[in-house]
Design a protein around this motif. Sequence first.
Motif, PDB file in Angstrom:
ATOM      1  N   TYR A   1       3.594   0.725  -6.937  1.00  0.00           N
ATOM      2  CA  TYR A   1       2.179   0.343  -6.938  1.00  0.00           C
ATOM      3  C   TYR A   1       1.283   1.584  -7.013  1.00  0.00           C
TER       4      TYR A   1
ATOM      5  N   ARG B   1      -1.485   0.507  -9.872  1.00  0.00           N
ATOM      6  CA  ARG B   1      -2.916   0.671  -9.601  1.00  0.00           C
ATOM      7  C   ARG B   1      -3.606   1.694 -10.502  1.00  0.00           C
TER       8      ARG B   1
ATOM      9  N   ASP C   1       0.819  -1.213   0.000  1.00  0.00           N
ATOM     10  CA  ASP C   1       0.000   0.000   0.000  1.00  0.00           C
ATOM     11  C   ASP C   1       0.854   1.265   0.000  1.00  0.00           C
TER      12      ASP C   1
ATOM     13  N   GLY D   1      -3.989  -4.615  -9.718  1.00  0.00           N
ATOM     14  CA  GLY D   1      -3.966  -4.621  -8.267  1.00  0.00           C
ATOM     15  C   GLY D   1      -2.944  -5.545  -7.652  1.00  0.00           C
ATOM     16  N   TRP D   2      -2.453  -6.519  -8.440  1.00  0.00           N
ATOM     17  CA  TRP D   2      -1.567  -7.542  -7.895  1.00  0.00           C
ATOM     18  C   TRP D   2      -0.494  -7.899  -8.922  1.00  0.00           C
TER      19      TRP D   2
ATOM     20  N   THR E   1      -7.365  -5.195 -10.826  1.00  0.00           N
ATOM     21  CA  THR E   1      -7.891  -4.868  -9.500  1.00  0.00           C
ATOM     22  C   THR E   1      -9.237  -5.534  -9.249  1.00  0.00           C
TER      23      THR E   1
END
Length: 357
Positions: free
Chosen positions: A103, A108, A98, A113-114, A136
């Motif tokens: 990211y 993002r 986060d 998202g990953w 995401t």
Amino acid sequence: MDMDTLVEGIYEAAVIPEYWPRILEQIGSLADGDAASLIAFGHDTGLRYVTTKSYEAAFSDYAANGASLPNIRPQRSLERMPMAFAHDIEVCSQTELDADPIYIRFIRPYGFGWTAGTAVPVPSGDLIVYDVAKSTTKGPFTRAAMERLDSCRPHLARAALLAHRLRMQQARATTEALDILGLPAAVVGRNRAVLAANESLLALAPRVKIGAFDRIYLRAKAADDLFAAALSSSSFNGVRSIPLAATENAPAIVAHVVPIRRAAGDIFARAEVLVLLTPVTAPSAPLTEVLTGLFDLTPAEAKVARGISVGRSVEQLAASHGISRETIRTQLKSLMMKTGTSRQAELAVLLGGLRPL
């Protein structure tokens, strides 16, 4: 997806870079991913990459504005999941992700998202990374997805090394390709016959020699036996990266047997395989990581190799890994088969890059 077809495509893309986006799409789909890339981080050449179309905008932005940002994930992956694919939650906490500027700024905002990936260190000190991303709208990657990716990782590692040496640019002729590689190399047809070889390979004699009927041989018998099996195999199974131990005057070498498939044959005419020899000399990554990264080792075998290289016994490895001595011995037997060694001490010397016993 048929695995043999995928592997053929991987080796084809190693020589013809414009095929990489299609192959990367297939690699991503193995893990239910939505984008994928092949990235080379070089000390002298900087960042070079090829991606699927879905990843182009994110990577273009990253290359222009974020390549200097620290990225802890490749090194964490090497430390925690060497010679294997790992997803982001396996190498970072959610809190770290986060707060990760890559990211936040480049992943993002483009709908991903990953991420997951694997790092392949090469003897030059450069790092090659395969990266897969998920939308995401989907959940995180799973361990089962990483294991599916691991099934083709040895082929991806060899293909990435070849593509990296070719600078991800298409070579237009055999002689040009061998010159661009910058490593000892030979194009080999049927019955070990050498169709073309560069001066770097010829200079390795007598460790690597071209004998009667222009056939190529390795001087060490155990290594040559593995080499012969790799050259004669029509399948993608079996050993295709063969080590030659260091001598008093020369470094250890890894010989890669890279199949030439489909359209790649237009460049390497009449070729069955490309033999690429990588001298292992003082890499910036630990030597054991480099050597194991260039062999067809499973993650479990890689962990055993790392332990053997620092002198740990079967009993110590079994205790530290929480598995039986019989399992360690089975993995050790596989390691010896893949490296052409017959004793644990001989394997330790090879992995340490030292003079043979």
